[in-house]
Design an enzyme around this catalytic site. Structure first.
Site, PDB file in Angstrom:
ATOM      1  N   HIS A 152       0.809  -1.222   0.000  1.00 52.42           N
ATOM      2  CA  HIS A 152       0.000   0.000   0.000  1.00 52.42           C
ATOM      3  C   HIS A 152       0.843   1.274   0.000  1.00 52.42           C
ATOM      4  O   HIS A 152       0.339   2.352  -0.308  1.00 52.42           O
ATOM      5  CB  HIS A 152      -0.993   0.009   1.172  1.00 52.42           C
ATOM      6  CG  HIS A 152      -0.406   0.312   2.508  1.00 52.42           C
ATOM      7  ND1 HIS A 152      -0.060  -0.657   3.421  1.00 52.42           N
ATOM      8  CD2 HIS A 152      -0.093   1.492   3.104  1.00 52.42           C
ATOM      9  CE1 HIS A 152       0.415  -0.090   4.510  1.00 52.42           C
ATOM     10  NE2 HIS A 152       0.403   1.222   4.345  1.00 52.42           N
ATOM     11  N   ASP A 208       0.221  -7.558   1.477  1.00 53.38           N
ATOM     12  CA  ASP A 208       0.676  -6.171   1.612  1.00 53.38           C
ATOM     13  C   ASP A 208       2.197  -6.081   1.624  1.00 53.38           C
ATOM     14  O   ASP A 208       2.791  -5.353   2.423  1.00 53.38           O
ATOM     15  CB  ASP A 208       0.099  -5.534   2.886  1.00 53.38           C
ATOM     16  CG  ASP A 208       0.183  -4.007   2.862  1.00 53.38           C
ATOM     17  OD1 ASP A 208       0.313  -3.442   1.764  1.00 53.38           O
ATOM     18  OD2 ASP A 208       0.148  -3.399   3.943  1.00 53.38           O
ATOM     19  N   ASN A 236       5.077   4.992   9.143  1.00 48.36           N
ATOM     20  CA  ASN A 236       5.823   3.833   9.637  1.00 48.36           C
ATOM     21  C   ASN A 236       5.610   2.615   8.748  1.00 48.36           C
ATOM     22  O   ASN A 236       6.385   1.650   8.808  1.00 48.36           O
ATOM     23  CB  ASN A 236       5.378   3.458  11.054  1.00 48.36           C
ATOM     24  CG  ASN A 236       6.094   4.237  12.131  1.00 48.36           C
ATOM     25  OD1 ASN A 236       5.508   5.025  12.849  1.00 48.36           O
ATOM     26  ND2 ASN A 236       7.409   4.010  12.248  1.00 48.36           N
ATOM     27  N   SER A 237       4.557   2.628   7.941  1.00 51.54           N
ATOM     28  CA  SER A 237       4.230   1.468   7.114  1.00 51.54           C
ATOM     29  C   SER A 237       5.415   1.042   6.257  1.00 51.54           C
ATOM     30  O   SER A 237       6.048   1.867   5.591  1.00 51.54           O
ATOM     31  CB  SER A 237       3.050   1.792   6.199  1.00 51.54           C
ATOM     32  OG  SER A 237       1.871   1.964   6.927  1.00 51.54           O
ATOM     33  N   GLY A 274      -9.412 -25.411  -0.984  1.00 51.39           N
ATOM     34  CA  GLY A 274     -10.717 -25.553  -1.619  1.00 51.39           C
ATOM     35  C   GLY A 274     -11.852 -25.685  -0.625  1.00 51.39           C
ATOM     36  O   GLY A 274     -12.818 -26.416  -0.870  1.00 51.39           O
ATOM     37  N   VAL A 275     -11.751 -24.961   0.489  1.00 46.66           N
ATOM     38  CA  VAL A 275     -12.831 -24.958   1.483  1.00 46.66           C
ATOM     39  C   VAL A 275     -13.081 -23.525   1.932  1.00 46.66           C
ATOM     40  O   VAL A 275     -12.204 -22.667   1.808  1.00 46.66           O
ATOM     41  CB  VAL A 275     -12.496 -25.817   2.725  1.00 46.66           C
ATOM     42  CG1 VAL A 275     -12.373 -27.283   2.363  1.00 46.66           C
ATOM     43  CG2 VAL A 275     -11.232 -25.317   3.419  1.00 46.66           C
ATOM     44  N   ILE A 295     -14.227 -21.705   5.549  1.00 44.07           N
ATOM     45  CA  ILE A 295     -14.206 -22.134   6.946  1.00 44.07           C
ATOM     46  C   ILE A 295     -14.687 -21.018   7.866  1.00 44.07           C
ATOM     47  O   ILE A 295     -14.810 -19.867   7.456  1.00 44.07           O
ATOM     48  CB  ILE A 295     -12.790 -22.569   7.366  1.00 44.07           C
ATOM     49  CG1 ILE A 295     -11.787 -21.432   7.092  1.00 44.07           C
ATOM     50  CG2 ILE A 295     -12.373 -23.855   6.665  1.00 44.07           C
ATOM     51  CD1 ILE A 295     -10.383 -21.689   7.567  1.00 44.07           C
TER      52      ILE A 295
END
Length: 467
Positions: A107, A137, A209-210, A266-267, A269
């Site tokens: 970002h 990110d 700070n990112s 492939g689930v 949850i």
């Protein structure tokens, strides 16, 4: 009396010295690592919302010819179409290699037309974006330089809650700012970070700070500072960092393959609540409850079923559903993994061949035009689905559409109009008549699990019928 006073002063000095000795000293760590932390500034070109050809302010009358260009720039823009404007942003990063590879957040550099890296020695270098990954990110940059100072990479799995950590970055443009705190928690799952088991700290992190590094007490990077939880936009004591092993895995894939591939089970949850645990015959809530099995996916091929609870993935104990996606995502595609599940109270072991994560989409439907039906003992009115609705809602077979939710059990459980009810207590719902028969026979005072699909995503809800 004098001796008592002297003894008291001596005791106070000893206690103060002892307390001071227990506090960490970060000065050497900052000296050894500060040079490898960089300031990142970016420029983005964004279209202005006002067209240069419409809804414009007219130029003032009687403008001297020599000033026409000046006034035209402000009143009509430099040309036809949208008026371009530039925006700037600040962030942080750190040097991975002496030849100029730099790690930061996605970002920080997203949609940037120019990226400038500023070193501690005041050099400013234009960086090239090698690649970035929005899901984690993470972004990898490259500058043309030699013999740059670099950071050392640590092991985030060895971090302990309560351990001291330190951040260096550029909050609000204040370069080389140092803040410290402790690890508050590990393995945090955030709504926009399904593939990242975040490190939570109370290190003061603010905008800018990112992308900066999070160091352990050995001076090694254990995370990338990425997010804060805030109601004000500023620091409120909750900061989140991407574990460096996750970031390095992404950076290596970007560097070698030009893209990021993730493991896929492939689930879909969800967490196991206390009521759901009771309905599934578990002694306590834990694991990842399978709410949907994607047809043709790795889980279906391995024999995983709706209602199974995954409690272990290839040696990793799964306490909450948020722990599973990062582990699966970092598993190499086509690698086999052993899975331990609880199925209707019994423990089983399966082997799955991890697949490649595909893109998925969700769908919604309008229930306003549906015919009215009777409200059942749960306070629900449901209707059958036609073929067009099934295709739109991605429901292959079974299921009924919730038309209306009145006051009562269903509303308290969180069921909403537009939900599709797929199962009740592990029994598939064929149609509205089948649903009404099953609901009429539900026991009183027992936790009941209901599987619904909402906006394309399945979820289990639990409720009890009091009478």
């Amino acid at each position: 009396m004098f001796n008592k006073f002297v003894n008291s002063i001596w005791l106070l000095v000893v206690l103060t010295t002892a307390a001071h000795a227990q506090l960490p000293d970060f000065t050497e760590m900052v000296k050894n690592n500060g040079d490898a932390v960089v300031n990142i500034s970016t420029t983005q070109k964004a279209p202005d919302m006002q067209s240069a050809d419409s809804d414009q302010q007219p130029m003032p009358q009687d403008v001297p010819p020599e000033l026409e260009d000046f006034f035209r720039h402000f009143f009509q823009g430099p040309g036809r179409g949208y008026v371009p404007r530039e925006t700037n942003s600040l962030g942080s990063g750190f040097v991975l290699s002496k030849d100029g590879y730099i790690l930061t957040n996605h970002h920080v550099v997203n949609n940037a037309s120019e990226i400038v890296v500023k070193l501690k020695d005041r050099r400013e270098l234009v960086a090239k974006l090698i690649g970035s990954d929005e899901s984690t990110d993470v972004a990898l940059l490259k500058v043309e330089a030699k013999e740059l100072p670099v950071v050392q990479i640590g092991a985030p799995e060895q971090l302990q809650v309560g351990e001291w950590v330190l951040a260096i970055g550029t909050p609000f443009g204040f370069e080389q700012s140092v803040t410290a705190g402790i690890v508050s928690a590990k393995g945090r799952s955030l709504p926009d970070g399904n593939y990242v088991p975040f490190i939570q700290t109370d290190v003061a992190i603010n905008p800018g700070n990112s992308g900066g590094p999070l160091f352990n007490m050995q001076g090694k990077v254990v995370g990338i500072n990425s997010q804060i939880y805030s109601r004000s936009g500023g620091y409120m004591g909750l900061s989140f960092a991407i574990p460096i092993d996750v970031a390095m895995n992404v950076a290596e894939q970007i560097k070698t393959k030009g893209k990021v591939s993730r493991g896929w089970l492939g689930v879909q949850i969800q967490d196991v609540t206390r009521q759901l645990a009771e309905s599934f015959g578990m002694d306590r809530p834990h694991g990842a409850l399978v709410a949907k099995v994607i047809p043709g996916g790795p889980a279906e091929k391995a024999g995983i079923q709706i209602g199974d609870i995954i409690v272990d993935f290839d040696g990793h104990i799964i306490e909450t559903s948020g722990e599973l996606p990062p582990i699966v995502g970092m598993t190499p595609v086509d690698e086999k993994a052993n899975i331990k599940i609880i199925r209707q109270g019994d423990k089983e072991e399966l082997t799955v061949k991890v697949g490649l994560l595909p893109a998925q989409a969700a769908a919604q439907i309008n229930t306003d035009a549906l015919p009215e039906t009777a409200v059942d003992r749960l306070g629900l009115a449901v209707a059958d689905l036609n073929d067009e609705q099934r295709q739109q809602l991605q429901v292959e077979k079974n299921g009924v559409l919730v038309q209306k939710v009145g006051k009562g059990i269903a509303l308290d459980a969180g069921i909403q109009p537009g939900d599709v009810i797929l199962r009740v207590q592990n029994t598939p719902i064929r149609d509205a008549a089948d649903f009404n028969k099953i609901v009429a026979k539900l026991p009183v005072g027992k936790s009941i699990a209901m599987l619904i699909q909402r906006n394309g995503s399945p979820v289990f809800l639990a409720f009890k019928i009091d009478k």
